[in-house]
Design a protein around this motif. Structure first.
Motif, PDB file in Angstrom:
ATOM      1  N   THR A  47       2.711  -0.538  20.235  1.00  0.00           N
ATOM      2  CA  THR A  47       1.541  -0.039  20.959  1.00  0.00           C
ATOM      3  C   THR A  47       0.418  -1.057  20.935  1.00  0.00           C
ATOM      4  O   THR A  47      -0.188  -1.352  21.977  1.00  0.00           O
ATOM      5  CB  THR A  47       1.059   1.280  20.326  1.00  0.00           C
ATOM      6  OG1 THR A  47       2.099   2.252  20.418  1.00  0.00           O
ATOM      7  CG2 THR A  47      -0.183   1.791  21.017  1.00  0.00           C
ATOM      8  N   CYS A 111       9.441   6.047  23.444  1.00  0.00           N
ATOM      9  CA  CYS A 111       8.607   6.628  22.391  1.00  0.00           C
ATOM     10  C   CYS A 111       7.536   7.527  22.987  1.00  0.00           C
ATOM     11  O   CYS A 111       7.274   8.626  22.501  1.00  0.00           O
ATOM     12  CB  CYS A 111       7.952   5.528  21.555  1.00  0.00           C
ATOM     13  SG  CYS A 111       9.073   4.575  20.512  1.00  0.00           S
ATOM     14  N   ALA A 112       6.935   7.042  24.054  1.00  0.00           N
ATOM     15  CA  ALA A 112       5.889   7.828  24.703  1.00  0.00           C
ATOM     16  C   ALA A 112       6.470   9.127  25.258  1.00  0.00           C
ATOM     17  O   ALA A 112       5.848  10.187  25.170  1.00  0.00           O
ATOM     18  CB  ALA A 112       5.240   7.014  25.816  1.00  0.00           C
ATOM     19  N   ALA A 115       6.860  11.478  22.493  1.00  0.00           N
ATOM     20  CA  ALA A 115       5.565  12.024  22.083  1.00  0.00           C
ATOM     21  C   ALA A 115       5.095  13.090  23.069  1.00  0.00           C
ATOM     22  O   ALA A 115       4.557  14.122  22.670  1.00  0.00           O
ATOM     23  CB  ALA A 115       4.534  10.903  21.978  1.00  0.00           C
ATOM     24  N   ASP A 119       4.259  16.873  22.327  1.00  0.00           N
ATOM     25  CA  ASP A 119       2.969  17.435  22.714  1.00  0.00           C
ATOM     26  C   ASP A 119       3.146  18.840  23.279  1.00  0.00           C
ATOM     27  O   ASP A 119       2.363  19.738  22.974  1.00  0.00           O
ATOM     28  CB  ASP A 119       2.320  16.551  23.777  1.00  0.00           C
ATOM     29  CG  ASP A 119       1.304  15.611  23.173  1.00  0.00           C
ATOM     30  OD1 ASP A 119       1.433  15.303  21.976  1.00  0.00           O
ATOM     31  OD2 ASP A 119       0.378  15.189  23.895  1.00  0.00           O
ATOM     32  N   PRO A 148      -6.615   2.755  18.649  1.00  0.00           N
ATOM     33  CA  PRO A 148      -6.021   2.562  19.986  1.00  0.00           C
ATOM     34  C   PRO A 148      -5.991   3.857  20.778  1.00  0.00           C
ATOM     35  O   PRO A 148      -5.892   4.916  20.213  1.00  0.00           O
ATOM     36  CB  PRO A 148      -4.605   2.065  19.691  1.00  0.00           C
ATOM     37  CG  PRO A 148      -4.323   2.437  18.274  1.00  0.00           C
ATOM     38  CD  PRO A 148      -5.653   2.415  17.572  1.00  0.00           C
TER      39      PRO A 148
ATOM     40  N   LEU B  10       1.489   6.216  25.246  1.00  0.00           N
ATOM     41  CA  LEU B  10       1.649   6.761  23.905  1.00  0.00           C
ATOM     42  C   LEU B  10       0.304   7.076  23.263  1.00  0.00           C
ATOM     43  O   LEU B  10       0.134   8.175  22.700  1.00  0.00           O
ATOM     44  CB  LEU B  10       2.410   5.768  23.027  1.00  0.00           C
ATOM     45  CG  LEU B  10       3.428   6.303  22.006  1.00  0.00           C
ATOM     46  CD1 LEU B  10       3.728   5.253  20.968  1.00  0.00           C
ATOM     47  CD2 LEU B  10       2.924   7.546  21.322  1.00  0.00           C
ATOM     48  N   PRO B  11      -0.671   6.188  23.348  1.00  0.00           N
ATOM     49  CA  PRO B  11      -1.946   6.454  22.671  1.00  0.00           C
ATOM     50  C   PRO B  11      -2.707   7.633  23.262  1.00  0.00           C
ATOM     51  O   PRO B  11      -3.590   8.175  22.620  1.00  0.00           O
ATOM     52  CB  PRO B  11      -2.743   5.161  22.865  1.00  0.00           C
ATOM     53  CG  PRO B  11      -1.754   4.130  23.263  1.00  0.00           C
ATOM     54  CD  PRO B  11      -0.680   4.860  23.981  1.00  0.00           C
ATOM     55  N   ALA B  12      -2.373   8.025  24.479  1.00  0.00           N
ATOM     56  CA  ALA B  12      -3.082   9.138  25.108  1.00  0.00           C
ATOM     57  C   ALA B  12      -2.535  10.489  24.667  1.00  0.00           C
ATOM     58  O   ALA B  12      -3.090  11.531  24.988  1.00  0.00           O
ATOM     59  CB  ALA B  12      -2.981   9.019  26.631  1.00  0.00           C
ATOM     60  N   THR B  13      -1.471  10.433  23.917  1.00  0.00           N
ATOM     61  CA  THR B  13      -0.771  11.637  23.488  1.00  0.00           C
ATOM     62  C   THR B  13      -1.508  12.370  22.362  1.00  0.00           C
ATOM     63  O   THR B  13      -2.095  11.737  21.485  1.00  0.00           O
ATOM     64  CB  THR B  13       0.626  11.195  23.010  1.00  0.00           C
ATOM     65  OG1 THR B  13       1.474  11.097  24.122  1.00  0.00           O
ATOM     66  CG2 THR B  13       1.177  12.129  21.991  1.00  0.00           C
TER      67      THR B  13
END
Lengths: 148, 148
Positions: A47, A111-112, A115, A119, A148, B10-13
């Motif tokens: 990331t 990975c996203a 996630a 969620d 991040p 990913l970071p927005a999760t």
DNA sequence: CCATTATCATTCAGAGTCTGAACGATTCAG
DNA sequence: CTGAATCGTTCAGACTCTGAATGATAATGG
């Protein structure tokens, strides 16, 4: 000032709940990406790489808040997977410059996706309004903490 | 269906942010209660004890999601601090029944105070409305996950 | 009542993760 | 050109946690 009477209320605290929920979320997420032979820190590293230009291991360690020696082993693994590229900086041949490969981007995408799936499980009991309020609040906290 | 075009995000999760923020919150909280010679799990254990009646180590391990052998060492330390009491259950002399002492309650109160102080730092950038929305959402997630 | 089996707390060895102190290679400063 | 600083790397070790023994106690079933 009736602090004496009031229950301790540790569990009612935002910090406590962020800690417990974050720990749970981390565990669950780790289980999901185990299929790609990745640990949490690998995802964190990818990331970080995806968000900026090529970066040295030293700088990446600082950005991740982790010892440079740990970056070595994480990068070793990601390189073995073909997820990142290690290139000696011609301007400073001490530096190893890390870049996400195309395969690394795909992996990060998976990975996203994992996630996002998590969620939906996590937020299943929330109304759409509550979800966006949560996202907004977490976004502000994240930005404020320089994460991040 | 333009998943291809969309950034990984990913970071927005929510899960990712809960993880990173929770990790940060845990670190900061751990630093604060270090002054009382407590680690995160000690606070978790005392919290669990404060929420229910006296409980065996076995049951506590299950409630905490941790190996019974770990409860032993955590309880050893808390007992040495005078924060908990270990009593053999007369009905079943294999069991050690754990209870929070008065001093333990005081200690837990100090932990809660530390958490409340941290809360103010964390939520400093949020409006009161955003704070209560965050608390509500985290409360629902916590309850849904069966956490304290 | 006795023997077997199960459960509890405890100990201990070891896995996993992370750090900090070396070290060689390279760069920088004077 | 020499000494100091920085980079990546290795490695020993600290720390946390688990799972397999072990001994004590309880439950079960002849």
């Amino acid at each position: 000032m009736d602090d004496v009477k009031r229950a301790t209320g540790l569990p009612a605290t935002v910090v406590f709940r962020l800690g417990t929920l974050g720990s749970l979320a981390g565990e669950r997420f780790a289980e999901k990406i185990e299929a790609y032979d990745l640990k949490l820190k690998h995802a964190g590293m990818m990331t970080a790489l995806s968000l900026g230009p090529a970066i040295s291991q030293q700088d990446l360690a600082a950005k991740m808040g982790v010892a440079p020696s740990l970056v070595v082993s994480l990068a070793d693994h990601l390189e073995a997977l073909g997820a990142i590229q290690r290139v000696r900086d011609p301007q400073d041949r001490r530096r190893q410059v890390l870049t996400l490969t195309e395969h690394g981007r795909e992996l990060l995408g998976k990975c996203a996706a994992a996630a996002r799936a998590l969620d939906e499980e996590f937020t299943a009991a929330l109304t759409p309004d509550q979800i966006s309020a949560l996202q907004q609040a977490l976004g502000i906290l994240t930005a404020q903490a320089g994460l991040p």
